[in-house]
Design a protein around this motif. Structure first.
Motif, PDB file in Angstrom:
ATOM      1  N   VAL A  98     -41.800  -0.825 -26.900  1.00 32.15           N
ATOM      2  CA  VAL A  98     -40.587  -1.545 -27.320  1.00 32.15           C
ATOM      3  C   VAL A  98     -39.328  -0.749 -27.016  1.00 32.15           C
ATOM      4  O   VAL A  98     -38.342  -1.277 -26.495  1.00 32.15           O
ATOM      5  CB  VAL A  98     -40.642  -1.870 -28.832  1.00 32.15           C
ATOM      6  CG1 VAL A  98     -39.308  -2.422 -29.325  1.00 32.15           C
ATOM      7  CG2 VAL A  98     -41.762  -2.858 -29.125  1.00 32.15           C
ATOM      8  N   LEU A  99     -39.346   0.535 -27.330  1.00 30.84           N
ATOM      9  CA  LEU A  99     -38.132   1.354 -27.219  1.00 30.84           C
ATOM     10  C   LEU A  99     -37.702   1.578 -25.771  1.00 30.84           C
ATOM     11  O   LEU A  99     -36.593   2.036 -25.519  1.00 30.84           O
ATOM     12  CB  LEU A  99     -38.344   2.697 -27.928  1.00 30.84           C
ATOM     13  CG  LEU A  99     -38.639   2.592 -29.427  1.00 30.84           C
ATOM     14  CD1 LEU A  99     -38.845   3.980 -30.033  1.00 30.84           C
ATOM     15  CD2 LEU A  99     -37.520   1.857 -30.159  1.00 30.84           C
ATOM     16  N   TYR A 108     -35.589  -5.146 -13.816  1.00 32.02           N
ATOM     17  CA  TYR A 108     -35.582  -6.600 -13.636  1.00 32.02           C
ATOM     18  C   TYR A 108     -36.956  -7.192 -13.909  1.00 32.02           C
ATOM     19  O   TYR A 108     -37.097  -8.198 -14.611  1.00 32.02           O
ATOM     20  CB  TYR A 108     -35.148  -6.956 -12.209  1.00 32.02           C
ATOM     21  CG  TYR A 108     -33.678  -6.724 -11.938  1.00 32.02           C
ATOM     22  CD1 TYR A 108     -32.710  -7.601 -12.419  1.00 32.02           C
ATOM     23  CD2 TYR A 108     -33.261  -5.625 -11.195  1.00 32.02           C
ATOM     24  CE1 TYR A 108     -31.370  -7.391 -12.161  1.00 32.02           C
ATOM     25  CE2 TYR A 108     -31.922  -5.400 -10.941  1.00 32.02           C
ATOM     26  CZ  TYR A 108     -30.976  -6.288 -11.418  1.00 32.02           C
ATOM     27  OH  TYR A 108     -29.649  -6.068 -11.173  1.00 32.02           O
ATOM     28  N   LEU A 109     -37.978  -6.587 -13.341  1.00 32.80           N
ATOM     29  CA  LEU A 109     -39.332  -7.122 -13.470  1.00 32.80           C
ATOM     30  C   LEU A 109     -39.880  -6.959 -14.879  1.00 32.80           C
ATOM     31  O   LEU A 109     -40.721  -7.748 -15.315  1.00 32.80           O
ATOM     32  CB  LEU A 109     -40.262  -6.424 -12.469  1.00 32.80           C
ATOM     33  CG  LEU A 109     -39.874  -6.552 -10.994  1.00 32.80           C
ATOM     34  CD1 LEU A 109     -40.859  -5.789 -10.120  1.00 32.80           C
ATOM     35  CD2 LEU A 109     -39.802  -8.018 -10.570  1.00 32.80           C
ATOM     36  N   GLY A 110     -39.406  -5.939 -15.608  1.00 27.45           N
ATOM     37  CA  GLY A 110     -39.908  -5.654 -16.950  1.00 27.45           C
ATOM     38  C   GLY A 110     -38.993  -6.100 -18.061  1.00 27.45           C
ATOM     39  O   GLY A 110     -39.064  -5.579 -19.174  1.00 27.45           O
ATOM     40  N   ASP A 111     -38.118  -7.068 -17.793  1.00 24.54           N
ATOM     41  CA  ASP A 111     -37.211  -7.608 -18.818  1.00 24.54           C
ATOM     42  C   ASP A 111     -36.424  -6.504 -19.525  1.00 24.54           C
ATOM     43  O   ASP A 111     -36.395  -6.419 -20.746  1.00 24.54           O
ATOM     44  CB  ASP A 111     -37.998  -8.426 -19.831  1.00 24.54           C
ATOM     45  CG  ASP A 111     -37.103  -9.340 -20.676  1.00 24.54           C
ATOM     46  OD1 ASP A 111     -35.960  -9.596 -20.255  1.00 24.54           O
ATOM     47  OD2 ASP A 111     -37.544  -9.790 -21.753  1.00 24.54           O
ATOM     48  N   GLY A 112     -35.807  -5.636 -18.725  1.00 23.38           N
ATOM     49  CA  GLY A 112     -34.968  -4.577 -19.279  1.00 23.38           C
ATOM     50  C   GLY A 112     -35.671  -3.257 -19.496  1.00 23.38           C
ATOM     51  O   GLY A 112     -35.055  -2.289 -19.972  1.00 23.38           O
ATOM     52  N   CYS A 113     -36.953  -3.170 -19.137  1.00 25.74           N
ATOM     53  CA  CYS A 113     -37.719  -1.948 -19.356  1.00 25.74           C
ATOM     54  C   CYS A 113     -37.202  -0.804 -18.489  1.00 25.74           C
ATOM     55  O   CYS A 113     -36.956  -0.975 -17.294  1.00 25.74           O
ATOM     56  CB  CYS A 113     -39.189  -2.220 -19.043  1.00 25.74           C
ATOM     57  SG  CYS A 113     -40.244  -0.774 -19.166  1.00 25.74           S
TER      58      CYS A 113
END
Length: 243
Positions: free
Chosen positions: A145-146, A196-201
Motif C-alpha cells: 500500500v505505502l 502508470y501500470l501500477g496505479d501510482g506504484c
C-alpha cells in the motif's frame, strides 16, 4: 548517469500507448477499472509465493487483542481481500480502499471468509481515515500500500490516530533496493513507466525510513528479498510497529 534516462526512454517507447492515453487524460480512469482485475490475479500468485512469510507475520495478531478478547482490525488498501485467510477466527475486520472498483472482488473474498466478522467497506484514501474513530483499533494492516500513497507521513499519522495505545501496525511492503546495487539501477529505469501500470506504484521508496521516524514505541522490521524470480519489486520490508 546518462544510461538511466536513455533506458527509461526506451521503456517509455515500448509502452507508448499508455503514455499517450495518460497525456489525453484517459489512462487514469481506465486503469482504475482494469487494475482490480489484474490485482485479483496477481494477489493469488503473490500469496502463493509469500505464503510462509505472511503466515509467520500474522501469527502474532492475537497478542494485540483488546481487554475484551476481541481483535479489532483495520486493513487499509484492502484491495481484493488477499490477507483475509491469514487473520485469526473471530477477528473484527474493517476494510478501506480508495478504488471502489475493488468492491466486487472484496465481497467475493468476504463470502469465502466465514471465520471473520466484517464491519464494513469504506471507500477512502489511507491519508484520510476520518470515518474511523480515534484509538478504536487494535491492529492496522497494510500490505503493498505505502508504495502508491501520496504521503507516507500522513498515512502513518492516521494509523497512529486510529490505533489504541499498545496497538500495532502490521506491514509487508516492497521498497527500494540498496542504492549501490543493480536492483536499484533497474528500479530507476522501470519506475517512470511502472507508476502508470501500477496505479501510482513507486519502486524506489525507502519506506522503512518513514516508519523509523513516525513515533512508534517499538519497531520490528526486517529486510527480505521476496521469492518473485526476477522482479524489480523483490526488495521488501516486513514486520510490525507498536504505538
Amino acid at each position: 548517469m546518462v544510461l538511466i534516462p536513455l533506458l527509461q526512454r526506451c521503456i517509455q517507447l515500448l509502452t507508448l500507448p499508455v503514455h499517450l492515453l495518460s497525456y489525453l487524460g484517459l489512462w487514469d480512469p481506465l486503469c482504475k477499472k482494469i487494475f482490480p482485475y489484474v490485482m485479483s490475479k496477481v494477489s493469488t500468485r503473490y500469496n502463493h509465493k509469500l505464503f510462509h512469510q505472511k503466515q509467520d507475520l500474522f501469527s502474532s495478531l492475537r497478542e494485540f487483542a483488546g481487554p475484551s478478547g476481541k481483535l479489532r482490525l483495520l486493513e487499509i488498501g484492502t484491495g481484493s481481500g488477499a490477507n483475509f485467510q491469514f487473520y485469526p477466527t473471530g477477528c473484527q475486520v474493517m476494510c478501506t480502499d480508495p478504488n471502489p472498483n475493488f468492491e466486487k472482488f472484496l465481497l467475493k473474498s468476504i463470502t469465502e471468509s466465514s471465520h471473520l466478522q466484517f464491519e464494513g467497506f469504506i471507500v477512502a484514501s489511507a491519508e484520510n481515515l476520518h470515518s474511523v474513530a480515534d484509538d478504536s483499533m487494535d491492529v492496522v494492516v497494510c500490505t503493498l500500500v505505502l508504495c502508491s500513497v501520496h504521503s507516507i507521513e500522513q498515512v502513518l499519522r492516521e494509523v497512529l490516530r486510529v490505533l489504541r495505545l499498545g496497538g500495532a501496525l502490521y506491514f509487508l511492503e516492497h521498497v527500494a533496493a540498496d542504492r549501490s546495487s543493480w536492483g536499484y539501477f533497474w528500479q530507476q529505469i522501470y519506475n517512470p513507466t511502472w507508476r502508470y501500470l501500477g496505479d501510482g506504484c513507486c519502486l524506489t521508496r525507502e519506506t522503512w525510513k518513514y516508519l523509523e521516524k513516525a513515533g512508534f514505541s517499538e519497531l520490528k522490521l526486517q529486510h527480505i528479498n521476496a521469492p518473485l524470480s526476477w522482479n524489480p519489486a523483490r526488495p521488501h520490508i516486513i514486520g510490525y510497529a507498536v504505538k
